[in-house]
Motif scaffolding. Structure first.
Motif, PDB file in Angstrom:
ATOM      1  N   ASN A 221       2.663 -51.322 -35.734  1.00  0.00           N
ATOM      2  CA  ASN A 221       2.427 -50.011 -36.344  1.00  0.00           C
ATOM      3  C   ASN A 221       0.929 -49.704 -36.403  1.00  0.00           C
ATOM      4  O   ASN A 221       0.533 -48.685 -36.974  1.00  0.00           O
ATOM      5  CB  ASN A 221       3.015 -49.995 -37.755  1.00  0.00           C
ATOM      6  CG  ASN A 221       4.485 -50.367 -37.756  1.00  0.00           C
ATOM      7  OD1 ASN A 221       5.314 -49.634 -37.240  1.00  0.00           O
ATOM      8  ND2 ASN A 221       4.808 -51.523 -38.322  1.00  0.00           N
ATOM      9  N   ASP A 222       0.105 -50.581 -35.831  1.00  0.00           N
ATOM     10  CA  ASP A 222      -1.347 -50.439 -35.899  1.00  0.00           C
ATOM     11  C   ASP A 222      -1.857 -49.532 -34.790  1.00  0.00           C
ATOM     12  O   ASP A 222      -2.586 -49.950 -33.892  1.00  0.00           O
ATOM     13  CB  ASP A 222      -2.018 -51.813 -35.816  1.00  0.00           C
ATOM     14  CG  ASP A 222      -1.715 -52.673 -37.024  1.00  0.00           C
ATOM     15  OD1 ASP A 222      -1.426 -52.102 -38.090  1.00  0.00           O
ATOM     16  OD2 ASP A 222      -1.749 -53.909 -36.891  1.00  0.00           O
ATOM     17  N   TYR A 223      -1.450 -48.283 -34.832  1.00  0.00           N
ATOM     18  CA  TYR A 223      -2.004 -47.274 -33.936  1.00  0.00           C
ATOM     19  C   TYR A 223      -2.293 -46.046 -34.788  1.00  0.00           C
ATOM     20  O   TYR A 223      -1.685 -45.851 -35.848  1.00  0.00           O
ATOM     21  CB  TYR A 223      -1.016 -46.923 -32.810  1.00  0.00           C
ATOM     22  CG  TYR A 223       0.256 -46.242 -33.276  1.00  0.00           C
ATOM     23  CD1 TYR A 223       0.352 -44.854 -33.363  1.00  0.00           C
ATOM     24  CD2 TYR A 223       1.375 -46.992 -33.644  1.00  0.00           C
ATOM     25  CE1 TYR A 223       1.510 -44.231 -33.807  1.00  0.00           C
ATOM     26  CE2 TYR A 223       2.546 -46.386 -34.086  1.00  0.00           C
ATOM     27  CZ  TYR A 223       2.605 -45.003 -34.167  1.00  0.00           C
ATOM     28  OH  TYR A 223       3.756 -44.390 -34.610  1.00  0.00           O
ATOM     29  N   THR A 224      -3.245 -45.260 -34.360  1.00  0.00           N
ATOM     30  CA  THR A 224      -3.509 -43.999 -35.043  1.00  0.00           C
ATOM     31  C   THR A 224      -2.709 -42.905 -34.352  1.00  0.00           C
ATOM     32  O   THR A 224      -2.349 -43.029 -33.175  1.00  0.00           O
ATOM     33  CB  THR A 224      -5.003 -43.645 -34.997  1.00  0.00           C
ATOM     34  OG1 THR A 224      -5.373 -43.354 -33.631  1.00  0.00           O
ATOM     35  CG2 THR A 224      -5.858 -44.801 -35.510  1.00  0.00           C
ATOM     36  N   CYS A 225      -2.456 -41.826 -35.078  1.00  0.00           N
ATOM     37  CA  CYS A 225      -1.704 -40.726 -34.471  1.00  0.00           C
ATOM     38  C   CYS A 225      -2.492 -40.077 -33.339  1.00  0.00           C
ATOM     39  O   CYS A 225      -1.908 -39.474 -32.440  1.00  0.00           O
ATOM     40  CB  CYS A 225      -1.290 -39.725 -35.535  1.00  0.00           C
ATOM     41  SG  CYS A 225      -0.038 -40.406 -36.659  1.00  0.00           S
ATOM     42  N   ALA A 226      -3.822 -40.211 -33.355  1.00  0.00           N
ATOM     43  CA  ALA A 226      -4.634 -39.717 -32.242  1.00  0.00           C
ATOM     44  C   ALA A 226      -4.389 -40.547 -30.980  1.00  0.00           C
ATOM     45  O   ALA A 226      -4.638 -40.080 -29.864  1.00  0.00           O
ATOM     46  CB  ALA A 226      -6.112 -39.749 -32.608  1.00  0.00           C
ATOM     47  N   GLU A 227      -3.884 -41.789 -31.150  1.00  0.00           N
ATOM     48  CA  GLU A 227      -3.597 -42.660 -30.015  1.00  0.00           C
ATOM     49  C   GLU A 227      -2.162 -42.526 -29.519  1.00  0.00           C
ATOM     50  O   GLU A 227      -1.796 -43.154 -28.525  1.00  0.00           O
ATOM     51  CB  GLU A 227      -3.835 -44.123 -30.399  1.00  0.00           C
ATOM     52  CG  GLU A 227      -5.269 -44.489 -30.700  1.00  0.00           C
ATOM     53  CD  GLU A 227      -5.400 -45.933 -31.170  1.00  0.00           C
ATOM     54  OE1 GLU A 227      -6.261 -46.653 -30.624  1.00  0.00           O
ATOM     55  OE2 GLU A 227      -4.638 -46.342 -32.076  1.00  0.00           O
ATOM     56  N   SER A 228      -1.346 -41.724 -30.188  1.00  0.00           N
ATOM     57  CA  SER A 228       0.083 -41.697 -29.879  1.00  0.00           C
ATOM     58  C   SER A 228       0.372 -41.337 -28.428  1.00  0.00           C
ATOM     59  O   SER A 228       1.257 -41.923 -27.792  1.00  0.00           O
ATOM     60  CB  SER A 228       0.801 -40.720 -30.809  1.00  0.00           C
ATOM     61  OG  SER A 228       0.728 -41.154 -32.146  1.00  0.00           O
ATOM     62  N   ASP A 255       6.149 -40.245 -33.190  1.00  0.00           N
ATOM     63  CA  ASP A 255       5.147 -41.141 -33.770  1.00  0.00           C
ATOM     64  C   ASP A 255       5.245 -41.136 -35.293  1.00  0.00           C
ATOM     65  O   ASP A 255       6.062 -40.419 -35.882  1.00  0.00           O
ATOM     66  CB  ASP A 255       3.734 -40.802 -33.271  1.00  0.00           C
ATOM     67  CG  ASP A 255       3.158 -39.523 -33.866  1.00  0.00           C
ATOM     68  OD1 ASP A 255       3.785 -38.914 -34.772  1.00  0.00           O
ATOM     69  OD2 ASP A 255       2.059 -39.103 -33.434  1.00  0.00           O
ATOM     70  N   CYS A 257       3.474 -39.913 -37.481  1.00  0.00           N
ATOM     71  CA  CYS A 257       3.125 -38.646 -38.121  1.00  0.00           C
ATOM     72  C   CYS A 257       4.200 -37.590 -37.907  1.00  0.00           C
ATOM     73  O   CYS A 257       4.039 -36.450 -38.349  1.00  0.00           O
ATOM     74  CB  CYS A 257       1.786 -38.141 -37.593  1.00  0.00           C
ATOM     75  SG  CYS A 257       0.381 -39.144 -38.138  1.00  0.00           S
TER      76      CYS A 257
END
Length: 402
Positions: A221-228, A255, A257
């Motif tokens: 779960n270690d991703y940012t929504c900007a990286e989706s 994602d 978000c």
């Protein structure tokens, strides 16, 4: 001076050996996916020593025989490209099967594999695989979804057979009198920058969509929504270049978000054959949430987005998302025999059709609520009542249209 330089070189080599580091591997590459063979040997344990690699952000392990299962564990450590620090050991999900029907099954180069793991920008890897009897041809897949032109290496994988073109069906219209949920906002394939040149065969269409299977991509779960978008692009590359499928397996992805992404090509409003639930790919759709929902709970945005997608997709066929359906298994998958009837919810979890932990216990526990939300989103159309004229003795006043 020469002797001093020699001593310095030896000392450096000894230090690297003490750390267990191996020089950067010479990996084969194909369109942003770099592969490193795991040395053969022990049928129960194999490993790849820590080494520097080409840049990558997503990792998985594949093997030659697409019908073979990895009955064991696949552990990976990766080195951050930003900090140079090594991660803890992380387990890859191994309960994945190749599609049982359609062109994906027939393509040249189809491989068995684990679920991919999003690592973020990395440039080093160490791998340990163990099991009762390991499949042959183990290979580490290092996916660089943001590598740009320099990461693209053209190696075309052609299908074994020339598949005939299939006429594209007309877009489905909501069934009269049935559920009529609003179409949710969906980020198109061009929006997440799918490389359409990698999809060699046209989509295959089935007769309709009877259920919407819910998945998670597992991993982290270690991703940012900007990286989706990069995560979705990485899953696409892994499915196409590492598993050897024609396209990404899922129809939709969501994602953390709540952003919805278009998955497999062919039209989100059409019954495209996917590669998501072994034994039940035909006549069903799928939505996969980015992340591991054994480890974390889904937030409101995720639950609502999954519900809206399911309500809209099933509503195209006049289906109440809160109901049940009888599906016929298309393959022996360890939970059902080929031809066996299964009564499932219209919004089932992956584990309802296949022996897996997917979509994670937390997300699976959310499915009753998601079905309820989908029912609310699926507005049932009711016929507009005809205006009535009051009869004799009726004191009710009715305003008639002018």
């Amino acid at each position: 001076m020469t002797r001093l330089l020699l001593h310095a070189a030896v000392a450096t080599a000894l230090a690297a050996g003490a750390l267990g580091l191996t020089p950067p591997a010479r990996a084969s590459s194909s369109d942003g996916v770099h592969t490193v063979r795991v040395p053969d040997g022990d049928p129960h344990e194999r490993s790849l020593a820590p080494r520097g690699t080409e840049p990558f952000s997503l990792i998985g392990v594949t093997w030659d025989d697409p019908d073979a299962a990895l009955d064991g564990t696949a552990l990976v450590r990766t080195r951050s490209r930003e900090s140079g620090a090594w991660s803890a050991w992380r387990a890859l999900d191994t309960d994945v099967r190749t599609p049982e029907t359609g062109p994906d099954r027939l393509r040249a180069g189809v491989r068995g594999g684990t679920q991919p793991l999003w690592t973020g920008p990395s440039d080093g890897v160490q791998v340990r695989v163990s099991g009762a009897r390991l499949p042959e041809g183990l290979r580490v897949e290092l996916v660089d979804p943001d590598g740009g032109p320099d990461a693209v290496h053209t190696t075309v994988v052609e299908p074994d057979l020339d598949e005939p073109d299939i006429d594209e069906p007309a877009a489905a219209e909501p069934a009269a009198g049935g559920p009529n949920a609003e179409r949710p906002a969906v980020t198109s394939r061009s929006g997440w920058d799918a490389d359409e040149s990698l999809v060699k065969d046209p989509p295959t269409y089935t007769t309709g969509t009877q259920a919407m299977f819910v998945h998670h991509t597992a991993g982290t779960n270690d991703y940012t929504c900007a990286e989706s978008a990069s995560v979705v692009r990485g899953v696409f590359l892994y499915h196409v270049r590492s598993n050897g499928w024609n396209d990404i397996g899922y129809h939709f992805l969501v994602d953390k978000c709540g952003t919805v992404f278009e998955g497999r090509a062919g039209g989100i409003d059409k019954p495209v054959l996917g590669a998501h639930t072994y034994g039940f790919n035909t006549g069903t759709s799928s939505v996969s949430v980015l992340g591991d929902y054994n480890k974390t709970t889904a937030n409101t945005a995720v639950r609502e987005s999954v519900a809206k997608v399911a309500a809209w997709k099933l509503g195209l066929y006049g289906i109440d998302p809160t109901g049940t359906v009888v599906l016929t298994a298309g393959a022996d998958n360890g939970k059902y025999k080929a031809g066996q009837k299964a009564t499932l919810p219209r919004i089932p979890g992956h584990r309802d059709g296949y022996p897996t932990e997917c979509p994670g216990q937390h997300l699976y526990d959310d499915l009753p609520e998601i079905r309820t939300l989908a029912g609310k989103a699926a507005k049932l159309e009711e016929p507009t009542p005809e205006p009535t004229v009051p009869g004799p003795g009726d004191d009710t006043t009715v305003a008639l249209p002018r």
